[in-house]
Enzyme design. Structure first.
Site, short mmCIF file in Angstrom:
data_model
loop_
_atom_site.label_atom_id
_atom_site.label_comp_id
_atom_site.label_asym_id
_atom_site.label_seq_id
_atom_site.Cartn_x
_atom_site.Cartn_y
_atom_site.Cartn_z
N HIS A 215 0.71 -1.34 0.04
CA HIS A 215 0.06 -0.15 -0.10
C HIS A 215 0.86 1.14 0.28
CE1 HIS A 215 -3.13 2.73 1.61
NE2 HIS A 215 -3.82 1.88 1.72
N GLU B 273 -1.18 1.09 -5.16
CA GLU B 273 -1.18 0.08 -4.53
C GLU B 273 -1.02 -1.41 -5.22
OE1 GLU B 273 -4.20 0.00 -1.50
OE2 GLU B 273 -4.14 2.28 -1.52
#
Ligand code: BG6
Length: 294
Positions: free
Chosen positions: A166, A266
């Site tokens: 992320h 991400e």
């Protein structure tokens, strides 16, 4: 934790109030990774600026998720099937163990591991995911940042793996940012609840939270000036997230103007697209970040 691993000269283990941090100080690159969550919080190639965004208001320590850097979301993405806590799985809230550290002329590679035996009884979300596993995270700090997560199923039944790397990228101004490489790709828009096809480059005019059904290379630019590229591997989805002004203001661990200086790109495995890992096998996914100057 890291007692048995011989650290190269360019790596030190520093005890901070935020917790233990592996600090990389190499001719070609500096960087940091917290043992908590195996969480990369800094990466700056020599002669360049910090490439990752980290919140000045982040929480640290067991139970917290560091805001910024590269959270490892595992073993599920977001809320899993709908109501799973904690959001983005338990791995980013637990300490990982260092298991290797090597340097070469280009930079440093650190390997950190979380196994099912390291997940304490009573860990929130642990009961949702009763599999024996090892998760091995590798980060190479160099002119590029190379991340990979290799997940091995140590149990005797198929194991569904979700999650994300992320990555919070530092950008000069998200309102001038364009991301190319996902044109015409279908995405789920978590802000309006709809599904759309991406028209042209991605731009940011408010809260942006999209799960793109495509993955590969995306290229970022600031008002047309190249910033760099992100390449995802081993996943079929790319998530692009910026909370925008109002959501950032409502988040305790986010400075009010922080939204302007970051974007998350991400490498993601969302709910419904989990990778099924057969017993005894390993699946790997990853991401590489390349600054424009590399
Ligand atoms: C993104 C999600 O991956 O992560 C967003 O798509 C979420 O919905 C964001 O808000 C941040 O999540 P968290 O748990 O770190 O606040």
């Amino acid at each position: 934790m890291s007692e048995t691993v011989q650290l190269p000269d360019t790596v030190s283990l520093v005890d901070r109030t935020e917790g233990p941090v592996l600090r990389v100080d190499h001719d070609r690159v500096v960087g940091e990774v917290h043992l908590h969550g195996a969480h990369v919080t800094s990466w700056a190639p020599a002669g360049g600026v910090e490439q990752l965004w980290l919140s000045s208001q982040s929480g640290y320590g067991v139970g917290s998720a560091i805001r910024g850097g590269v959270p490892i979301c595992f073993p599920w993405f977001a809320k899993g099937p709908g109501d799973w806590e904690p959001q983005h799985g338990f791995a980013r809230r637990l300490p990982w163990r260092l298991h290797h550290a090597v340097e070469d002329d280009h930079g440093v590679t650190l390997g950190l591991r979380l196994a099912s035996a390291d997940v304490p009884a009573g860990t929130e979300g642990g009961e949702r995911w009763p599999y024996g596993f090892t998760a091995e995270f590798s980060v190479t700090f160099a002119a590029t940042l190379t991340l990979s997560l290799a997940v091995t199923n140590c149990s005797d039944r198929p194991m569904p793996v979700g999650g994300a790397l992320h990555t919070y990228l530092a950008v000069p101004d998200v309102e001038r940012l364009t991301i190319r490489g996902l044109e015409d790709v279908r995405y789920v828009d978590k802000v309006d609840g709809g599904e759309h096809d991406q028209q042209g480059a991605i731009t940011f005019t408010g809260e942006t939270d999209r799960v793109y059904a495509g993955s590969g290379i995306v290229v970022l630019a600031d008002d047309g000036v190249p910033l760099g590229a992100v390449r995802n591997t081993g996943v079929h989805h790319t998530v692009v997230w910026n909370p925008g002004r109002d959501k950032a203001a409502a988040m305790a661990d986010f400075p009010d103007d922080g939204w302007r200086a970051m974007v998350c790109v991400e490498a993601a495995i969302p709910y419904g697209s989990e990778v099924t890992v057969p017993p005894g096998e390993t699946r790997t996914f990853g991401q590489q970040v390349v600054p424009a100057s590399a």
